[in-house]
Design a protein around this motif. Structure first.
Motif, PDB file in Angstrom:
ATOM      1  N   HIS A 119       0.821  -1.211   0.000  1.00  0.00           N
ATOM      2  CA  HIS A 119       0.000   0.000   0.000  1.00  0.00           C
ATOM      3  C   HIS A 119       0.854   1.258   0.000  1.00  0.00           C
ATOM      4  O   HIS A 119       0.329   2.354   0.079  1.00  0.00           O
ATOM      5  CB  HIS A 119      -0.934  -0.002   1.207  1.00  0.00           C
ATOM      6  N   ARG A 120       2.176   1.087  -0.074  1.00  0.00           N
ATOM      7  CA  ARG A 120       3.053   2.256  -0.055  1.00  0.00           C
ATOM      8  C   ARG A 120       3.845   2.324  -1.358  1.00  0.00           C
ATOM      9  O   ARG A 120       4.172   1.292  -1.928  1.00  0.00           O
ATOM     10  CB  ARG A 120       4.036   2.142   1.112  1.00  0.00           C
ATOM     11  N   THR A 121       4.167   3.532  -1.762  1.00  0.00           N
ATOM     12  CA  THR A 121       4.983   3.682  -2.961  1.00  0.00           C
ATOM     13  C   THR A 121       6.402   3.200  -2.659  1.00  0.00           C
ATOM     14  O   THR A 121       6.747   2.939  -1.510  1.00  0.00           O
ATOM     15  CB  THR A 121       5.074   5.154  -3.401  1.00  0.00           C
ATOM     16  N   GLU A 124       7.987   5.481  -0.230  1.00  0.00           N
ATOM     17  CA  GLU A 124       7.435   5.318   1.119  1.00  0.00           C
ATOM     18  C   GLU A 124       7.910   4.018   1.759  1.00  0.00           C
ATOM     19  O   GLU A 124       8.092   3.942   2.975  1.00  0.00           O
ATOM     20  CB  GLU A 124       5.907   5.337   1.077  1.00  0.00           C
ATOM     21  N   ASN A 125       8.111   2.996   0.928  1.00  0.00           N
ATOM     22  CA  ASN A 125       8.662   1.748   1.446  1.00  0.00           C
ATOM     23  C   ASN A 125      10.068   1.967   1.980  1.00  0.00           C
ATOM     24  O   ASN A 125      10.405   1.517   3.064  1.00  0.00           O
ATOM     25  CB  ASN A 125       8.694   0.687   0.340  1.00  0.00           C
ATOM     26  N   PHE A 128      10.374   3.723   5.271  1.00  0.00           N
ATOM     27  CA  PHE A 128       9.688   3.149   6.429  1.00  0.00           C
ATOM     28  C   PHE A 128      10.524   3.159   7.706  1.00  0.00           C
ATOM     29  O   PHE A 128      10.080   3.598   8.765  1.00  0.00           O
ATOM     30  CB  PHE A 128       9.225   1.719   6.121  1.00  0.00           C
ATOM     31  N   GLU A 131      10.808   6.581   8.969  1.00  0.00           N
ATOM     32  CA  GLU A 131       9.505   7.094   9.409  1.00  0.00           C
ATOM     33  C   GLU A 131       9.197   6.645  10.835  1.00  0.00           C
ATOM     34  O   GLU A 131       8.712   7.428  11.640  1.00  0.00           O
ATOM     35  CB  GLU A 131       8.436   6.582   8.436  1.00  0.00           C
ATOM     36  N   MET A 160       4.279   1.893  -7.519  1.00  0.00           N
ATOM     37  CA  MET A 160       3.876   0.962  -6.471  1.00  0.00           C
ATOM     38  C   MET A 160       4.713  -0.305  -6.645  1.00  0.00           C
ATOM     39  O   MET A 160       5.097  -0.651  -7.767  1.00  0.00           O
ATOM     40  CB  MET A 160       2.387   0.625  -6.595  1.00  0.00           C
ATOM     41  N   ARG A 176      15.585  -0.173   1.214  1.00  0.00           N
ATOM     42  CA  ARG A 176      14.889   0.054   2.479  1.00  0.00           C
ATOM     43  C   ARG A 176      15.797  -0.281   3.655  1.00  0.00           C
ATOM     44  O   ARG A 176      15.818   0.410   4.667  1.00  0.00           O
ATOM     45  CB  ARG A 176      13.607  -0.806   2.519  1.00  0.00           C
TER      46      ARG A 176
ATOM     47  N   LYS B 200       0.443   1.860  10.463  1.00  0.00           N
ATOM     48  CA  LYS B 200       1.156   2.003   9.192  1.00  0.00           C
ATOM     49  C   LYS B 200       1.076   0.748   8.330  1.00  0.00           C
ATOM     50  O   LYS B 200       1.252   0.807   7.126  1.00  0.00           O
ATOM     51  CB  LYS B 200       2.626   2.343   9.444  1.00  0.00           C
ATOM     52  N   GLU B 281      -5.234   4.488  -2.860  1.00  0.00           N
ATOM     53  CA  GLU B 281      -4.007   4.408  -2.072  1.00  0.00           C
ATOM     54  C   GLU B 281      -3.159   3.206  -2.405  1.00  0.00           C
ATOM     55  O   GLU B 281      -2.094   3.015  -1.856  1.00  0.00           O
ATOM     56  CB  GLU B 281      -4.354   4.396  -0.578  1.00  0.00           C
ATOM     57  N   GLY B 282      -3.665   2.390  -3.276  1.00  0.00           N
ATOM     58  CA  GLY B 282      -2.756   1.300  -3.610  1.00  0.00           C
ATOM     59  C   GLY B 282      -3.463   0.058  -3.980  1.00  0.00           C
ATOM     60  O   GLY B 282      -2.863  -0.895  -4.359  1.00  0.00           O
TER      61      GLY B 282
END
Lengths: 409, 282
Positions: A119-121, A124-125, A128, A131, A160, A176, B200, B281-282
Motif C-alpha cells: 500500500h506504499r509507494t 514510502e517503502n 519506512f 519514518e 507501487m 529500504r 502504518k 491508495e494502492g
C-alpha cells in the motif's frame, strides 16, 4: 571486538523447551529429541563471530535452521537460550524499547520474498525505517532517495511495488534496509526468489556496493555457489547446528566431515579454486649456473623446462630443454637462450579464468606473487586434479614457508 | 430426570441481573440513552429538515463519486420513487437509525476487532459472545433494552447495534490477522512500535476486509428496523409493522420496497467506499 558474537544460541520450539536442554548437551539428534519430548530443535547451540565489514554466509538446506537463526539475531524469534552480542551488547536481555533502538539504528533486514508494503509507494517503502524513528519528512525523503540511487532505482520513487519486476522489488528491499544506514545487514535468502541471471547481477552488485559500504553482512542462502561467491566466510548448518565454519576455500578443500564433503561434491570448483590451490613447486635455476647444470637438473627432476629466478626468487624467464641443449653445444650462457615471455598468473587467479592459458601453453604456467616472486607452477594435470577435488591442503603461507626453507638449502 | 435434577432457575437469574444493573447503573444507562437519542435526533433533523430534492441530488452525487454511473442512476430513481410513494420522511428516520447504529458498530467494533487480532485470549472470549449476539433471536434482547432504555428509538438502536456489530468485529480481526507474516516481520525488523505497526501496516492492509465488515453491519442494522419498530422506533419499520397487524397487503409492499431500495443504496455506497479508497491508495 567482533561486530556480532553469538554464543551457544539455541531455539527450541514447543512448550517447556528446557526439557530438551539435557538431550542437546548429550548430543542427541534432532529426530531423537522430537521423538522423546515432542519438541523441535530450531537452532542448536550455535556460536560464531562476525567481524565488521565481513560477509558471513549461513548456508544450509531447508529445515536446517538458517532462517530461524537469522531471525534470532534481531529477535523476530525469541531465543530459548544463549547470547547475541552486537558491538558487545547482549540484545537477548534487552527490553522492548532498547531492542527497537538496536533494530532501528544497527540492523537492516532484507527478506526472501521482498516483503514490501503493497500500500506504499517505492519511496514510502524505503522511508519506512526512518519514518518509524519520526525523522522529519524532508530528511527521510532525501535519505530514501539516496538509498534508491545506490541500488539504481532513481526515477521509480512514485511507483507501487507491484509495478516492478522481482529484481527491482528486491532492490527496493535492499534500499529500504540501507536507508537507515545500519552497520549490519541481515539478508534472508535475499536473492533466492530471483531468476538466475538477475540473481547473478544482484550478487555482483552487492559485492560492488560492499567495497564502498563495508557493512557487516549476515547472508542466508541454500545455494552453495552463491555462498562460495559472496562469502568471506561460510557457516554450514545441518539440523540446527553449525557443521563447519570456514572460508570458501577451506570448506571446499578441507571439508570437516562427510556431510560437508557430500555437500560440496557438485560445486563448480573452477569458480572457487585459485592457482595457489593447485600449483606445484617450481623447478628453478639461477642465471649464474651453466647450461650443463641446467640439463642435469632437468634430467634429475624429469622436466623439460626450468624457470629462471634471481636470488630473491623473482621470476626472470624460462629455459627449455632443447634450447639449453643447444646452448651447451654452442657454449652459450643460459641468459642467451632464456625466454623472457612467460605465461604467468597470480596466486588468486581462479581456475576458470586460466583454462585457456594452461591449455595452450607448452610449459607450466608460472604463479607469481608480490614483486614478481615465483610461488609455483600450474600444470595441466593439476588443474584437472583440482577440479576433481585434489588440492593443496596447505594454506599459502605454509607453502611459502616451505619454499623459503627449500630456497635456503 | 426432573425429580433428580430440579430445573436451573436461569430465567430468574437473568431477571435479577437485569434488575441489579438497572438499580445500580441507572445513571450510566441514562447517559447512554441521551447520547444515542441525541445522535439519532441530529441525523433525523438533518435529513428531515433539508428539502427532499436537495437530499436526492446530494445522495446521487455521493453515489456517483464513490461508485459508478449505474449506482448513481439507481440512487436517483430509487429515491424519487420513495418520495413519490410518500415514504420520504419515514425513510429518512430509518436512515438516521441505521446510521447511528452503524456508527456505534464501527466505533466499538473496530477497536474490539483490533483487540481480538492482537490477543488470542480476548479472541477466544469474544468469538462465542459474537455467536451468541448473532444467533439469539433479536426479539429477545428487545426486552432488557426496553427495561433499561424505555420505549422508542434508543432501545431500537441498541438492539440493532447488538445484532449488527459482530461482522465488524469479526472482519476487523480477520483482516488484521490476514496481513502476511513477512510484512509484520518487516515492520518489526525496522523497529516499529506496536502502534506504528498497527497504523502504518496492519490497518491499511486490512482496510478492504474491515470495510466489508462495516458494510455487513449496516445491512444487518437495516434489517433490524422492522423488529425495532415493535418497541416504538419510528420509520419504515413502523409502516411495515402496521401493515402486518392490519393485514394491509398494498401498504406492506410499498413500505417493504422502500426498505429494499434503502438497503441496496446503502450496500452499494458503503461497498464502493471500501474499494474506492483502496484503489486510490494502492
Amino acid at each position: 571486538m567482533p561486530k556480532i558474537k553469538v554464543e551457544n544460541l539455541t531455539k527450541i520450539f514447543g512448550r517447556q523447551p528446557h526439557r530438551a536442554f539435557d538431550y542437546l548437551k548429550q548430543g542427541r539428534s534432532k529426530q531423537d529429541i522430537f521423538k522423546e519430548t515432542g519438541l523441535t530443535v530450531g537452532v542448536n547451540q550455535v556460536s560464531f563471530e562476525v567481524e565488521a565489514g565481513e560477509i558471513f554466509v549461513i548456508m544450509g538446506l531447508s529445515g536446517s535452521g538458517k532462517s530461524t537463526l537469522v531471525r534470532l539475531i534481531n529477535r523476530l524469534i525469541e531465543p530459548t537460550a544463549g547470547r547475541i552480542l552486537i558491538d558487545g551488547e547482549d540484545i537477548v536481555g534487552m527490553n522492548a524499547e532498547q531492542l527497537q533502538q538496536v533494530r532501528r539504528k544497527k540492523l537492516g533486514m532484507v527478506f526472501q520474498k521482498f516483503a514490501l508494503f503493497p500500500h506504499r509507494t517505492v519511496l514510502e517503502n524505503v522511508e519506512f525505517g526512518l519514518e518509524v524513528q519520526n525523522i522529519p519528512k524532508k530528511e527521510r525523503e532525501e535519505k530514501a532517495k539516496n538509498a534508491l540511487a545506490l541500488v539504481g532505482l532513481s526515477g521509480w520513487e512514485n511507483s507501487m511495488p507491484d509495478q516492478l519486476s522481482g529484481g527491482m522489488q528486491q532492490r527496493v528491499g535492499l534500499a529500504r534496509a540501507l536507508a537507515n544506514d545500519p552497520d549490519v545487514l541481515l539478508m534472508d535468502e535475499a536473492f533466492s526468489a530471483l531468476d538466475p541471471l538477475i540473481r547473478k547481477d544482484m550478487q555482483d552488485e552487492l559485492l560492488e556496493l560492499q567495497t564502498t559500504m563495508q557493512k557487516t553482512i549476515l547472508f542466508i542462502t541454500h545455494d552453495l555457489d552463491e555462498a562460495l561467491k559472496i562469502g568471506d566466510r561460510i557457516a554450514l548448518m545441518k539440523d540446527g547446528a553449525i557443521v563447519q565454519i570456514g572460508t570458501p576455500e577451506e570448506i571446499l578443500t578441507n571439508p570437516a566431515n562427510e556431510y560437508v564433503e557430500k555437500f560440496v561434491e557438485d560445486v563448480d570448483r573452477s569458480k572457487v579454486l585459485a592457482a595457489e590451490h593447485v600449483m606445484k613447486r617450481a623447478e628453478t635455476i639461477t642465471l649464474d649456473k651453466g647450461p650443463r647444470v641446467a640439463l642435469q637438473l632437468m634430467k634429475d627432476r624429469g622436466v623439460s623446462s626450468l624457470y629462471v629466478v634471481d636470488k630473491k626468487k623473482r621470476l626472470i624467464g624460462v629455459v627449455k630443454a632443447d634450447a639449453v641443449n643447444a646452448a651447451s653445444r654452442e657454449a652459450k650462457t643460459l641468459e642467451d637462450v632464456m625466454d623472457r615471455e612467460v605465461p604467468t598468473v597470480s596466486a588468486n587467479t581462479l581456475l576458470n579464468e586460466m583454462f585457456d592459458l594452461v591449455a595452450f601453453s607448452d610449459i607450466p604456467v608460472a604463479v607469481t606473487g608480490e614483486q614478481n616472486r615465483l610461488l609455483g607452477v600450474v600444470v595441466k594435470g593439476a588443474v584437472l586434479g583440482g577440479l576433481a577435488g585434489k588440492v593443496n591442503r596447505k594454506t599459502p603461507s605454509d607453502a611459502e614457508e616451505e619454499r623459503q626453507v627449500m630456497a635456503g638449502e | 430426570m426432573s425429580e433428580l435434577f430440579p430445573k436451573l432457575p436461569l430465567d430468574r437469574w437473568v431477571e435479577r441481573l437485569v434488575q441489579y444493573l438497572d438499580e445500580h447503573f441507572g445513571l450510566v444507562f441514562d447517559v447512554i440513552s441521551a447520547g444515542i437519542g441525541s445522535t439519532v435526533d441530529l441525523f433525523s433533523l438533518i435529513f428531515t429538515s433539508l428539502p427532499d430534492w436537495l437530499l436526492i441530488i446530494g445522495f446521487t452525487l455521493l453515489a456517483y463519486k464513490v461508485g459508478r454511473l449505474r449506482v448513481a442512476l439507481f440512487t436517483l430513481v430509487g429515491l424519487l420513487l420513495i418520495a413519490n410513494l410518500g415514504y420520504w420522511e419515514h425513510s429518512m428516520e430509518t436512515l438516521a437509525l441505521v446510521l447511528t447504529a452503524g456508527l456505534i458498530s464501527i466505533v466499538i467494533g473496530v477497536p474490539a476487532g483490533i483487540w481480538c487480532a492482537r490477543n488470542d485470549s480476548v479472541r477466544n472470549v469474544v468469538t462465542p459472545l459474537l455467536d451468541f449476539m448473532q444467533t439469539m433471536p433479536a426479539f429477545v434482547y428487545l426486552i432488557p433494552a426496553i427495561f433499561f432504555f424505555g420505549l422508542g428509538k434508543v432501545p431500537g438502536v441498541i438492539a440493532s447495534v447488538i445484532f449488527a456489530m459482530p461482522p465488524t468485529i469479526r472482519l476487523t480481526n480477520l483482516g488484521i490477522r490476514q496481513v502476511p507474516k513477512e510484512l509484520i516481520e518487516a515492520s518489526d525488523a525496522f523497529g516499529s512500535t506496536s502502534w506504528q505497526k498497527l497504523f502504518k501496516v496492519q490497518l491499511p492492509l486490512a482496510k478492504t476486509t474491515i470495510m466489508a465488515g462495516v458494510n455487513q453491519s449496516i445491512m444487518l442494522a437495516l434489517s433490524m428496523v422492522v423488529i425495532a419498530s415493535m418497541i416504538g422506533a419510528k420509520g419504515l419499520g413502523a409502516d411495515v409493522y402496521r401493515a402486518v397487524t392490519q393485514i394491509n397487503i398494498g401498504t406492506g409492499f410499498e413500505a417493504g420496497l422502500a426498505i429494499v431500495i434503502m438497503a441496496i443504496l446503502l450496500d452499494r455506497i458503503t461497498q464502493n467506499m471500501g474499494k474506492k479508497k483502496n484503489v486510490q491508495e494502492g
